[in-house]
Every structure is written in C-alpha cells, then in structure tokens.
Design a protein around this motif. Sequence first.
Motif, PDB file in Angstrom:
ATOM      1  N   THR A 195       0.801  -1.258   0.095  1.00 47.28           N
ATOM      2  CA  THR A 195      -0.210  -0.095  -0.002  1.00 47.28           C
ATOM      3  C   THR A 195       0.873   1.209   0.032  1.00 47.28           C
ATOM      4  OG1 THR A 195      -0.113   0.025   2.424  1.00 47.28           O
ATOM      5  CG2 THR A 195      -2.211  -1.151   1.105  1.00 47.28           C
ATOM      6  N   ASN A 196       2.220   0.921   0.457  1.00 49.88           N
ATOM      7  CA  ASN A 196       3.057   2.115   0.404  1.00 49.88           C
ATOM      8  C   ASN A 196       3.882   2.417  -0.838  1.00 49.88           C
ATOM      9  OD1 ASN A 196       2.573   2.657   3.300  1.00 49.88           O
ATOM     10  ND2 ASN A 196       3.965   1.070   3.804  1.00 49.88           N
ATOM     11  N   VAL A 197       3.833   1.377  -1.468  1.00 52.69           N
ATOM     12  CA  VAL A 197       4.624   1.308  -2.814  1.00 52.69           C
ATOM     13  C   VAL A 197       3.783   0.450  -4.080  1.00 52.69           C
ATOM     14  CG1 VAL A 197       6.804   1.110  -4.319  1.00 52.69           C
ATOM     15  CG2 VAL A 197       6.780   1.719  -1.815  1.00 52.69           C
ATOM     16  N   PRO A 198       2.414   1.064  -4.507  1.00 54.77           N
ATOM     17  CA  PRO A 198       1.581   0.450  -5.267  1.00 54.77           C
ATOM     18  C   PRO A 198       2.533  -0.055  -6.579  1.00 54.77           C
ATOM     19  CG  PRO A 198       0.876   2.479  -4.584  1.00 54.77           C
ATOM     20  CD  PRO A 198       2.081   2.379  -4.350  1.00 54.77           C
ATOM     21  N   ALA A 199       3.508   0.706  -7.139  1.00 49.74           N
ATOM     22  CA  ALA A 199       4.005   0.143  -8.323  1.00 49.74           C
ATOM     23  C   ALA A 199       4.843  -1.269  -8.151  1.00 49.74           C
ATOM     24  CB  ALA A 199       5.336   1.369  -8.603  1.00 49.74           C
ATOM     25  N   ALA A 200       5.191  -1.452  -6.722  1.00 53.41           N
ATOM     26  CA  ALA A 200       5.851  -2.805  -6.671  1.00 53.41           C
ATOM     27  C   ALA A 200       4.840  -3.787  -6.669  1.00 53.41           C
ATOM     28  CB  ALA A 200       6.483  -2.693  -5.407  1.00 53.41           C
ATOM     29  N   ALA A 201       3.520  -3.654  -6.232  1.00 52.49           N
ATOM     30  CA  ALA A 201       2.621  -4.839  -6.626  1.00 52.49           C
ATOM     31  C   ALA A 201       2.368  -4.932  -7.945  1.00 52.49           C
ATOM     32  CB  ALA A 201       1.397  -4.223  -5.473  1.00 52.49           C
ATOM     33  N   GLU A 202       1.895  -3.770  -8.516  1.00 45.78           N
ATOM     34  CA  GLU A 202       1.603  -3.903  -9.768  1.00 45.78           C
ATOM     35  C   GLU A 202       2.740  -4.629 -10.869  1.00 45.78           C
ATOM     36  OE1 GLU A 202      -1.025  -3.670 -12.736  1.00 45.78           O
ATOM     37  OE2 GLU A 202      -1.223  -2.780 -10.742  1.00 45.78           O
ATOM     38  N   ARG A 203       4.095  -4.481 -10.616  1.00 44.16           N
ATOM     39  CA  ARG A 203       5.051  -5.152 -11.329  1.00 44.16           C
ATOM     40  C   ARG A 203       4.942  -6.525 -11.038  1.00 44.16           C
ATOM     41  NH1 ARG A 203       9.733  -6.503  -9.131  1.00 44.16           N
ATOM     42  NH2 ARG A 203       9.742  -5.250  -7.508  1.00 44.16           N
ATOM     43  N   LEU A 204       4.833  -6.869  -9.861  1.00 44.79           N
ATOM     44  CA  LEU A 204       4.757  -8.451  -9.599  1.00 44.79           C
ATOM     45  C   LEU A 204       3.309  -8.980 -10.015  1.00 44.79           C
ATOM     46  CD1 LEU A 204       6.202  -8.190  -6.073  1.00 44.79           C
ATOM     47  CD2 LEU A 204       7.146  -9.460  -7.779  1.00 44.79           C
TER      48      LEU A 204
END
Length: 170
Positions: free
Chosen positions: A102-111
């Motif tokens: 929730t702090n770095v949404p781009a990391a979740a999206e990449r995965l």
Amino acid sequence: MSFAATRKLCVAFSLAMLLFVGGCRGPEADVPPPPPAEQVQPADGQGAVSSESIPGSAFNRFFPPASGEYERVYTQEKDGFAEAKLKRNGEDVAMLAISDTTNVPAAAERLRNSSDRISGYPAATLGTSQTSILVGDRFQVKVISRSPDFTESDREAWLKQFDLQGLSRL
C-alpha cells in the motif's frame, strides 16, 4: 570609580555579552526550516507511509526460523516493513524482507503482471541478487543476496520457507 570609567565598563560588558550570546547560536540557526511534508513526498506516494499500513512487528512471525548453520537477525521494523539479515556461519549472506505494498503500489503492480511463480505466487527477479513474490495481492516478500555464494535458487528456497499462507490471511 568615576562616571566615565563606570560607563566604559558597562559598554565593554554589554559588547562582551552581545558577542557571547550571539556566539551561542548554533549553525542550525542559519538553516531555513524544512518544507511541509506534503511538498517533499513524491506525488505517486512513494516514500509516504499509508495510514492503512500493517505495523512491521506484525510481519515478524511470518519470517522463516533460523535453522542449522543459518541465523536470522531482525534489523529493521517500521510501519509497512520488516527486515532481517540471514547469516551463515556469522557471515551476512542475504536480507529477508516483507513490505506492505500500500506504500509502494508500483511494486505490487510489477509483480501482479509477472508470469513467473514461486509457490503459486507471482514472482520477479531483479538483477542478479533480488527475488520477490506478491502474497495476498498486497505483501511483497523479498530475498536479496549479500554473498555471491547465495544464488537465485537459494533465494527461491528461502522465499518458500516464509509462512506465506499465514501472511496471505493478514
């Protein structure tokens, strides 16, 4: 003592006090105050901690236990993040981490967009030293090599040792 001598003494004393008090100001007195937090946080939310973040201490129970020649040493814990060193025979061989995306949404999206899987979870390798997975569509679990002897297959094996099912229910 004459009036003129008293006056000179008072002037000298006053000047000395002004120099003393002025010299007590630290260097920080010349530094302007920092800007408000909203001006320094990136617009995409990176660097900011969401109010929905899980406390880092809640992640510790999901880390793999120490075993055999390996020792686990917790090194950092803050809202949305926990980290531990993995040591083998006293040498740092890897870093283990869980972070709330929730702090770095781009990391979740990449995965999320990865076709690779580890234990059924979306996975990605970054460079030659980092492997991570997305658990419960929210938590990034990461193993980073700190020794050339700690390979990609070692990182995958340690990712599988986390309590991934328990973390997915958090």
